[in-house]
Design a protein around this motif. Structure first.
Motif, PDB file in Angstrom:
ATOM      1  N   ASN A   9       0.668  -1.325  -0.085  1.00 31.85           N
ATOM      2  CA  ASN A   9      -0.088   0.009   0.121  1.00 31.85           C
ATOM      3  C   ASN A   9       0.771   1.451  -0.010  1.00 31.85           C
ATOM      4  O   ASN A   9       0.639   2.329  -0.634  1.00 31.85           O
ATOM      5  CB  ASN A   9      -0.945   0.066   1.328  1.00 31.85           C
ATOM      6  CG  ASN A   9      -2.145  -0.582   0.709  1.00 31.85           C
ATOM      7  OD1 ASN A   9      -3.138   0.013   0.205  1.00 31.85           O
ATOM      8  ND2 ASN A   9      -2.519  -1.935   1.511  1.00 31.85           N
ATOM      9  N   PHE A  10       1.777   1.277   0.900  1.00 31.92           N
ATOM     10  CA  PHE A  10       2.876   2.618   0.948  1.00 31.92           C
ATOM     11  C   PHE A  10       3.497   2.603  -0.614  1.00 31.92           C
ATOM     12  O   PHE A  10       3.694   3.727  -0.874  1.00 31.92           O
ATOM     13  CB  PHE A  10       3.440   2.430   2.099  1.00 31.92           C
ATOM     14  CG  PHE A  10       2.945   2.754   3.429  1.00 31.92           C
ATOM     15  CD1 PHE A  10       2.539   4.223   3.516  1.00 31.92           C
ATOM     16  CD2 PHE A  10       2.864   1.923   4.535  1.00 31.92           C
ATOM     17  CE1 PHE A  10       1.985   4.447   4.750  1.00 31.92           C
ATOM     18  CE2 PHE A  10       2.212   2.338   5.642  1.00 31.92           C
ATOM     19  CZ  PHE A  10       1.855   3.577   5.700  1.00 31.92           C
ATOM     20  N   THR A  11       3.987   1.458  -1.051  1.00 34.06           N
ATOM     21  CA  THR A  11       4.623   1.413  -2.566  1.00 34.06           C
ATOM     22  C   THR A  11       3.759   2.064  -3.532  1.00 34.06           C
ATOM     23  O   THR A  11       4.219   2.983  -4.235  1.00 34.06           O
ATOM     24  CB  THR A  11       5.002   0.123  -2.752  1.00 34.06           C
ATOM     25  OG1 THR A  11       6.000  -0.442  -1.706  1.00 34.06           O
ATOM     26  CG2 THR A  11       5.693   0.271  -4.205  1.00 34.06           C
ATOM     27  N   ALA A  12       2.548   1.536  -3.304  1.00 32.17           N
ATOM     28  CA  ALA A  12       1.541   2.224  -4.468  1.00 32.17           C
ATOM     29  C   ALA A  12       1.183   3.606  -4.363  1.00 32.17           C
ATOM     30  O   ALA A  12       1.192   4.261  -5.351  1.00 32.17           O
ATOM     31  CB  ALA A  12       0.191   1.271  -4.130  1.00 32.17           C
ATOM     32  N   LEU A  13       1.051   4.058  -2.926  1.00 33.14           N
ATOM     33  CA  LEU A  13       1.086   5.316  -2.867  1.00 33.14           C
ATOM     34  C   LEU A  13       2.020   6.255  -3.159  1.00 33.14           C
ATOM     35  O   LEU A  13       1.839   7.166  -3.691  1.00 33.14           O
ATOM     36  CB  LEU A  13       0.537   5.647  -1.154  1.00 33.14           C
ATOM     37  CG  LEU A  13       0.306   7.032  -0.848  1.00 33.14           C
ATOM     38  CD1 LEU A  13      -0.870   7.463  -1.224  1.00 33.14           C
ATOM     39  CD2 LEU A  13       0.218   6.967   0.634  1.00 33.14           C
ATOM     40  N   SER A  14       3.268   5.663  -2.935  1.00 27.34           N
ATOM     41  CA  SER A  14       4.648   6.473  -3.300  1.00 27.34           C
ATOM     42  C   SER A  14       4.693   6.500  -4.845  1.00 27.34           C
ATOM     43  O   SER A  14       5.093   7.603  -5.492  1.00 27.34           O
ATOM     44  CB  SER A  14       5.704   5.837  -2.925  1.00 27.34           C
ATOM     45  OG  SER A  14       5.880   5.802  -1.191  1.00 27.34           O
ATOM     46  N   LEU A  15       4.226   5.486  -5.588  1.00 26.73           N
ATOM     47  CA  LEU A  15       4.400   5.478  -6.958  1.00 26.73           C
ATOM     48  C   LEU A  15       3.193   6.565  -7.679  1.00 26.73           C
ATOM     49  O   LEU A  15       3.403   6.827  -8.724  1.00 26.73           O
ATOM     50  CB  LEU A  15       4.212   4.075  -7.487  1.00 26.73           C
ATOM     51  CG  LEU A  15       5.410   3.135  -7.158  1.00 26.73           C
ATOM     52  CD1 LEU A  15       5.082   1.651  -7.663  1.00 26.73           C
ATOM     53  CD2 LEU A  15       6.829   3.765  -7.981  1.00 26.73           C
TER      54      LEU A  15
ATOM     55  N   LEU B 116       1.576  10.151   6.106  1.00 27.34           N
ATOM     56  CA  LEU B 116       0.900  10.265   7.300  1.00 27.34           C
ATOM     57  C   LEU B 116      -0.632   9.652   7.333  1.00 27.34           C
ATOM     58  O   LEU B 116      -0.739   9.156   8.645  1.00 27.34           O
ATOM     59  CB  LEU B 116       1.246  11.262   7.964  1.00 27.34           C
ATOM     60  CG  LEU B 116       3.134  11.808   8.024  1.00 27.34           C
ATOM     61  CD1 LEU B 116       2.932  13.158   8.549  1.00 27.34           C
ATOM     62  CD2 LEU B 116       3.473  10.843   8.695  1.00 27.34           C
ATOM     63  N   ASP B 117      -1.238  10.327   6.478  1.00 32.60           N
ATOM     64  CA  ASP B 117      -2.869  10.038   6.495  1.00 32.60           C
ATOM     65  C   ASP B 117      -3.069   8.600   6.490  1.00 32.60           C
ATOM     66  O   ASP B 117      -3.968   8.227   7.460  1.00 32.60           O
ATOM     67  CB  ASP B 117      -3.459  10.798   5.472  1.00 32.60           C
ATOM     68  CG  ASP B 117      -3.595  12.351   5.614  1.00 32.60           C
ATOM     69  OD1 ASP B 117      -3.354  12.556   6.864  1.00 32.60           O
ATOM     70  OD2 ASP B 117      -3.978  12.928   4.826  1.00 32.60           O
ATOM     71  N   MET B 118      -2.108   7.903   5.898  1.00 43.09           N
ATOM     72  CA  MET B 118      -2.449   6.426   5.558  1.00 43.09           C
ATOM     73  C   MET B 118      -1.925   5.695   6.620  1.00 43.09           C
ATOM     74  O   MET B 118      -2.772   4.713   7.213  1.00 43.09           O
ATOM     75  CB  MET B 118      -1.603   5.891   4.347  1.00 43.09           C
ATOM     76  CG  MET B 118      -1.941   4.272   4.298  1.00 43.09           C
ATOM     77  SD  MET B 118      -0.834   3.670   3.038  1.00 43.09           S
ATOM     78  CE  MET B 118      -1.490   4.275   1.494  1.00 43.09           C
TER      79      MET B 118
ATOM     80  N   ILE C 131       4.688  -2.545  12.553  1.00 39.99           N
ATOM     81  CA  ILE C 131       4.998  -2.970  11.194  1.00 39.99           C
ATOM     82  C   ILE C 131       4.556  -1.902   9.923  1.00 39.99           C
ATOM     83  O   ILE C 131       5.177  -1.833   9.136  1.00 39.99           O
ATOM     84  CB  ILE C 131       4.322  -4.316  11.023  1.00 39.99           C
ATOM     85  CG1 ILE C 131       4.896  -5.586  11.851  1.00 39.99           C
ATOM     86  CG2 ILE C 131       4.305  -4.795   9.370  1.00 39.99           C
ATOM     87  CD1 ILE C 131       4.089  -6.640  11.733  1.00 39.99           C
ATOM     88  N   ALA C 132       3.450  -1.363  10.423  1.00 38.67           N
ATOM     89  CA  ALA C 132       3.045  -0.385   9.672  1.00 38.67           C
ATOM     90  C   ALA C 132       3.897   0.936   9.567  1.00 38.67           C
ATOM     91  O   ALA C 132       4.087   1.204   8.673  1.00 38.67           O
ATOM     92  CB  ALA C 132       1.391   0.233  10.102  1.00 38.67           C
ATOM     93  N   VAL C 133       4.449   1.356  10.605  1.00 36.75           N
ATOM     94  CA  VAL C 133       5.263   2.193  10.943  1.00 36.75           C
ATOM     95  C   VAL C 133       6.576   2.200  10.211  1.00 36.75           C
ATOM     96  O   VAL C 133       7.138   3.044   9.443  1.00 36.75           O
ATOM     97  CB  VAL C 133       5.639   2.427  12.545  1.00 36.75           C
ATOM     98  CG1 VAL C 133       6.984   3.703  12.492  1.00 36.75           C
ATOM     99  CG2 VAL C 133       4.295   3.203  13.311  1.00 36.75           C
ATOM    100  N   GLU C 134       6.986   0.820  10.125  1.00 35.71           N
ATOM    101  CA  GLU C 134       8.158   0.561   9.422  1.00 35.71           C
ATOM    102  C   GLU C 134       8.115   0.927   8.081  1.00 35.71           C
ATOM    103  O   GLU C 134       9.032   1.445   7.219  1.00 35.71           O
ATOM    104  CB  GLU C 134       8.653  -0.742   9.605  1.00 35.71           C
ATOM    105  CG  GLU C 134       9.049  -1.257  11.016  1.00 35.71           C
ATOM    106  CD  GLU C 134      10.463  -0.660  11.355  1.00 35.71           C
ATOM    107  OE1 GLU C 134      11.532  -0.794  10.566  1.00 35.71           O
ATOM    108  OE2 GLU C 134      10.561  -0.070  12.621  1.00 35.71           O
ATOM    109  N   ASN C 135       6.863   0.312   7.381  1.00 35.53           N
ATOM    110  CA  ASN C 135       6.786   0.692   6.026  1.00 35.53           C
ATOM    111  C   ASN C 135       6.335   1.902   5.725  1.00 35.53           C
ATOM    112  O   ASN C 135       6.946   2.705   4.605  1.00 35.53           O
ATOM    113  CB  ASN C 135       5.610  -0.268   5.453  1.00 35.53           C
ATOM    114  CG  ASN C 135       5.977  -1.616   5.455  1.00 35.53           C
ATOM    115  OD1 ASN C 135       6.945  -1.998   4.643  1.00 35.53           O
ATOM    116  ND2 ASN C 135       5.338  -2.445   6.217  1.00 35.53           N
ATOM    117  N   ALA C 136       5.946   2.590   6.673  1.00 39.77           N
ATOM    118  CA  ALA C 136       5.595   4.296   6.496  1.00 39.77           C
ATOM    119  C   ALA C 136       6.909   4.990   6.134  1.00 39.77           C
ATOM    120  O   ALA C 136       7.217   5.598   5.594  1.00 39.77           O
ATOM    121  CB  ALA C 136       4.710   4.859   7.547  1.00 39.77           C
TER     122      ALA C 136
END
Length: 554
Positions: free
Chosen positions: A147-153, A166-168, A255-260
């Motif tokens: 999800n974070f990768t898709a958001l970044s792309l 941060l919203d995610m 885990i979510a924080v690490e990916n953020a």
């Protein structure tokens, strides 16, 4: 048969779920679960997933674009869709209507849940039913990573990529999240919800319960706060702050924080690369303006338009630098690192000013007020310099901010004149104590240099030496161990208007020692301390000698 949508709907822990349509497909097996936070997440779907969405990823797209996206989802043979309303999304009801048509057509269960039920709770429950504990963690890691990768792309068209990340994260961990810079100033916050934060000395190390490359801390206050100290790829240190207000912070949240953090590192690297290109281009333009290399009115007009400056405005140049009073800076990387502190502080306290990096100095172009008096200008600049010093001190207590100030000029074409003065004044900072009534000074205005304005035009040590009285040259040529003590005593004696008591106190020596040194100086040089003109010449000569030393170091 594995865990199905029908079994999920019968779950007491997730009450109030409502099946909107697609009832024929409720026996489909759920093989995975993920949140749609960016349209590009479809690239990471393997098939058989249960998709969760609040439609926020589609808040600006048209209904036609949304319909195309739905068809892309169908190719992945998903097991179901869970939606919740409440976020501001353009044409939300029309988009939900399209989802219902899609669900009926392909027998895909479409379920609505109340806004207050977190998607993370649903994800964890589904994963617990289809995976064991360790696999659940791995799957959750992959889901949040995707999800974070898709958001970044998909950030290219977004106005606030860091805020979106941060919203995610906020939606995943259900607590306020904010990012603070090394000055403890809030850089961005989820939903623009800034929470009071100050790193406490009592903050304790915290074990997140998962493998990490970052330092976690925990501190108590009105709410418990978890702080993750991170150094972004561009060499910037920041603090990701989670305030435990609405939900208990747990390992899955970590885990979510690490990916953020990975997404933030990517975004800051991207911004840094773009910024460096912009700065390089802007730096070239400013360099041409400051050094008088703009040769035509057309080029001047184009340059000022690109910089967003008024070609006929009033401007003043300030040259800033930092000195490490703790030790000599020999490493160029260390100097540049300290200059980064300075640049950040200047940007913070001189909003709107144009900044040009020139080796180990910052050249700042600030808008000037033609109605401001010299006294008012000096006071304002001292206050600004002090604020910048305070910001730099928070990073390194031994760094001292120096500033040289040029005259106000009308029209960008004359910036070169103010720059020359500011640079000359900056070069005098180290000897400002010899000509300033206030003693050691870290801000020097060119207009305060007096006769030394003329000497700034000379860059030949041999010519400068002609302005040093013969008597003072004898003292500097006195090759004995006590020569440095004698020079220091002479400077102090003249600064205190030939008051021996104050001279002795300042030098931490006995009164008789100070008197002996003055007698020694008179004997070596033949100076007449009762001759006011000669003493004026000696005072000027002391400063000139310092100028010669500086030239010889270059």
């Amino acid at each position: 048969m594995g865990f199905t949508v029908a079994e999920l709907l019968r779950t007491e822990n997730l009450a109030k779920m409502k099946l909107l349509c697609g009832k024929k497909g409720i026996q489909k097996e759920i093989k995975g679960v993920t949140i749609i936070e960016a349209p590009d997440i479809v690239k990471f779907i393997n098939g058989g997933e249960l998709l969760l969405t609040g439609l926020y990823a589609f808040k600006y797209c048209s209904t036609a674009e949304f319909a195309e996206y739905i068809e892309e989802i169908q190719k992945k043979q998903i097991s179901g869709l869970i939606i919740k309303r409440g976020r501001k999304v353009e044409e939300a009801e029309k988009k939900i209507g399209l989802l219902q048509e899609f669900a009926d057509r392909y027998d895909i269960p479409l379920v609505e849940v109340p806004f207050e039920i977190s998607f993370q709770k649903i994800m964890c429950f589904v994963m617990e039913n289809i995976f064991n504990e360790e696999v659940t963690k791995l799957k959750y890691f992959k889901t949040t990573h995707d999800n974070f990768t898709a958001l970044s792309l998909s950030q290219g068209h977004k106005k606030n990529p860091v805020g979106d990340i941060l919203d995610m994260l906020n939606k995943l961990i259900r607590n306020p999240v904010a990012l603070y810079n090394q000055n403890m100033t809030c850089y961005a916050a989820a939903n623009d919800q800034i929470i009071d934060f100050q790193l406490s000395e009592d903050a304790k190390e915290y074990d997140p319960g998962t493998i990490t490359n970052y330092r976690y801390m925990r501190q108590e206050g009105e709410n418990v706060q978890y702080i993750v100290q991170i150094r972004l790829n561009v060499g910037v240190q920041m603090y990701l702050v989670i305030t435990e207000r609405d939900s208990i912070f747990n390992m899955m949240d970590c885990i979510a924080v690490e990916n953020a953090i990975v997404a933030l590192q990517y975004e800051f690297s991207r911004k840094f690369a773009v910024s460096e290109l912009e700065k390089k281009y802007q730096n070239d333009i400013l360099n041409n303006l400051l050094n008088g290399k703009v040769t035509s009115s057309g080029e001047l007009k184009k340059s000022t338009a690109l910089l967003g400056m008024d070609p006929d405005g009033f401007y003043r140049i300030i040259v800033f630098g930092v000195a490490n009073e703790g030790r000599k800076q020999k490493n160029i990387n260390e100097k540049l690192y300290h200059l980064n502190y300075l640049e950040e502080a200047v940007k913070q306290h001189m909003t709107g000013a144009k900044i040009h990096r020139d080796m180990e100095k910052l050249v700042v172009i600030m808008t000037a007020d033609p109605d401001q008096t010299q006294v008012e200008c000096r006071k304002e600049l001292k206050e600004i310099r002090n604020l910048i010093q305070d910001a730099v001190t928070r990073q390194n207590k031994k760094l001292k901010v120096k500033a040289g100030v040029g005259k106000m000029v009308e029209g960008i074409i004359h910036l070169q004149e103010s720059y020359k003065e500011a640079d000359d004044a900056f070069s005098f900072i180290d000897i400002a104590g010899d000509i300033s009534e206030e003693g050691t000074s870290y801000l020097m205005m060119f207009s305060d240099l007096g006769i030394f304005k003329l000497l700034c035009q000379l860059n030949d040590p041999a010519l400068l030496l002609e302005y040093v009285p013969e008597s003072l040259q004898k003292l500097y040529n006195y090759k004995k161990p006590q020569q440095e003590d004698l020079v220091a005593t002479l400077k102090t004696y003249l600064n205190y208007n030939q008051n021996l008591s104050k001279t002795a106190q300042d030098l931490y020596v006995h009164y008789k020692t100070a008197a002996y040194r003055i007698e020694k100086i008179a004997k070596i040089t033949g100076m007449d301390f009762n001759n006011a003109n000669e003493m004026l010449a000696v005072r000027i000569g002391l400063v000139v000698y310092k100028m010669i030393e500086d030239y010889n170091k270059k």
